[in-house]
Design an enzyme around this catalytic site. Structure first.
Site, PDB file in Angstrom:
ATOM      1  N   ASP A  84       0.793  -1.233   0.000  1.00 16.62           N
ATOM      2  CA  ASP A  84       0.000   0.000   0.000  1.00 16.62           C
ATOM      3  C   ASP A  84       0.824   1.281   0.000  1.00 16.62           C
ATOM      4  OD1 ASP A  84       0.896   0.233   2.723  1.00 16.62           O
ATOM      5  OD2 ASP A  84      -0.770  -1.050   3.354  1.00 16.62           O
ATOM      6  N   CYS A  96       3.384  -3.314 -18.355  1.00 15.04           N
ATOM      7  CA  CYS A  96       2.648  -3.866 -19.496  1.00 15.04           C
ATOM      8  C   CYS A  96       2.975  -5.359 -19.621  1.00 15.04           C
ATOM      9  CB  CYS A  96       3.049  -3.143 -20.774  1.00 15.04           C
ATOM     10  SG  CYS A  96       2.285  -3.890 -22.230  1.00 15.04           S
ATOM     11  N   GLY A 156       3.162  -5.730  13.527  1.00 10.98           N
ATOM     12  CA  GLY A 156       1.945  -6.020  12.772  1.00 10.98           C
ATOM     13  C   GLY A 156       2.093  -7.153  11.780  1.00 10.98           C
ATOM     14  N   SER A 157       2.978  -8.086  12.062  1.00 10.43           N
ATOM     15  CA  SER A 157       3.076  -9.279  11.213  1.00 10.43           C
ATOM     16  C   SER A 157       2.958 -10.511  12.102  1.00 10.43           C
ATOM     17  CB  SER A 157       4.404  -9.325  10.463  1.00 10.43           C
ATOM     18  OG  SER A 157       4.508 -10.569   9.763  1.00 10.43           O
ATOM     19  N   SER A 158       2.145 -11.456  11.653  1.00  9.44           N
ATOM     20  CA  SER A 158       2.020 -12.719  12.391  1.00  9.44           C
ATOM     21  C   SER A 158       3.097 -13.706  11.974  1.00  9.44           C
ATOM     22  CB  SER A 158       0.642 -13.338  12.131  1.00  9.44           C
ATOM     23  OG  SER A 158      -0.361 -12.406  12.413  1.00  9.44           O
ATOM     24  N   HIS A 205       6.404  -7.705  -1.221  1.00  8.74           N
ATOM     25  CA  HIS A 205       5.307  -8.217  -2.045  1.00  8.74           C
ATOM     26  C   HIS A 205       4.924  -7.236  -3.143  1.00  8.74           C
ATOM     27  CE1 HIS A 205       4.218 -11.003   1.571  1.00  8.74           C
ATOM     28  NE2 HIS A 205       5.154 -11.521   0.807  1.00  8.74           N
ATOM     29  N   CYS A 216       1.341  -0.014 -26.386  1.00  4.44           N
ATOM     30  CA  CYS A 216       0.849  -1.091 -27.241  1.00  4.44           C
ATOM     31  C   CYS A 216      -0.602  -1.468 -26.997  1.00  4.44           C
ATOM     32  CB  CYS A 216       1.757  -2.322 -27.105  1.00  4.44           C
ATOM     33  SG  CYS A 216       1.517  -3.197 -25.543  1.00  4.44           S
TER      34      CYS A 216
HETATM   35 ZN   LIG Z   1       2.792  -2.325 -23.818  1.00  2.53          ZN
END
Ligand SMILES: [Zn+2]
Length: 258
Positions: free
Chosen positions: A112, A135, A200-202, A127, A163
């Protein structure tokens, strides 16, 4: 804000002391740091937002390739929450600690970008991120903000300006490799730190959940701030099972003004 129990106050004092002594403190954050900003953990079931679909299936690279419209229908409410989310007091506390030189980097499992919105600079996104898109045909990269508004408000799918092919948000889907550079950086940070603070991570999603182990195996102190138990609580110097949005500002306040 409710006053903390005395044991929590003692634990906060200890974390403050560890942060003072640390030469290189590193923070690892997970979904729990962004839930106060209204963003549910998209990797967990039962968050309510997508009860009809199984996240591991719909948020997968396979679904994106075979049925991108289904992926985007699923993704739209999450993208909407992220697009409108603001950093909370926990993000701000970490950004202040970084600015003051008390923490070296933030490794995050979140997509986020709320750490950066709070002002943090050295953020390693395990992540991926929703800030950019690629693209699927020509690999042209674009800033997501040019596409996100039309997507979350009108459901307009992001298409490449070069494209015309569909663009994929640069978030790591199930079935996709972690970004190699981020993984290298995160391992280096974990091995070189002398204090790791998990917030805040398990510690359930591998391989990121193994990073604190790399830190403590090299003698680093470990602090865990999470409202549920993690597999490493038994190895931690301090565990605080309170709301990170209350604990982190209290820690930052003491470190910066104490
Ligand atoms: Zn493209």
């Amino acid at each position: 804000m409710t006053p903390f129990p005395s044991q929590t106050l003692t634990n906060i004092d200890y974390v403050v002391e560890l942060l003072y002594k640390a030469k290189r403190a590193v923070v690892l954050t997970g979904a729990g740091i962004s839930t106060p900003s209204g963003i549910p953990d998209f990797r967990s079931e039962g968050t309510g937002l997508w009860s009809r679909d199984e996240p591991m299936e719909v948020a997968s690279l396979n679904t994106f390739r075979t049925d991108p419209e289904r992926f985007f229908v699923w993704f739209r409410p999450l993208a909407n929450l992220i697009y409108n989310a603001k950093p909370n007091l926990a993000h701000i506390a970490l950004a202040r600690l970084e600015k003051a030189g008390r923490i070296h980097s933030i490794i995050t499992q979140n997509i986020d970008a709320l750490h950066q919105k709070a002002g943090a600079k050295n953020v390693i996104e395990m992540h991926g991120t929703l800030r950019t898109l690629s693209c699927t045909q020509c690999f042209h990269q674009a800033e997501a903000q040019n596409y996100l508004k039309a997507f979350v408000e009108q459901g307009k799918l992001p298409r490449c300006s070069g494209c015309g092919s569909l663009m994929k948000p640069n978030v790591i889907l199930f079935g996709e490799q972690l970004p190699q550079q981020a993984w290298c950086d995160a391992q280096r940070e974990s091995r070189q730190c002398d204090l790791m603070l998990v917030a805040g991570s398990s510690l359930e999603v591998l391989p990121v959940a193994g990073l604190p182990m790399q830190a403590i195996d090299r003698g680093a102190h470990l602090v865990i701030l999470n409202n549920s138990t993690t597999y490493l609580n038994v190895r931690a110097d301090v565990v605080i099972k309170e709301d990170v949005e209350e604990v982190l500002p209290a820690i930052a306040e003491q470190v910066l003004n104490g």
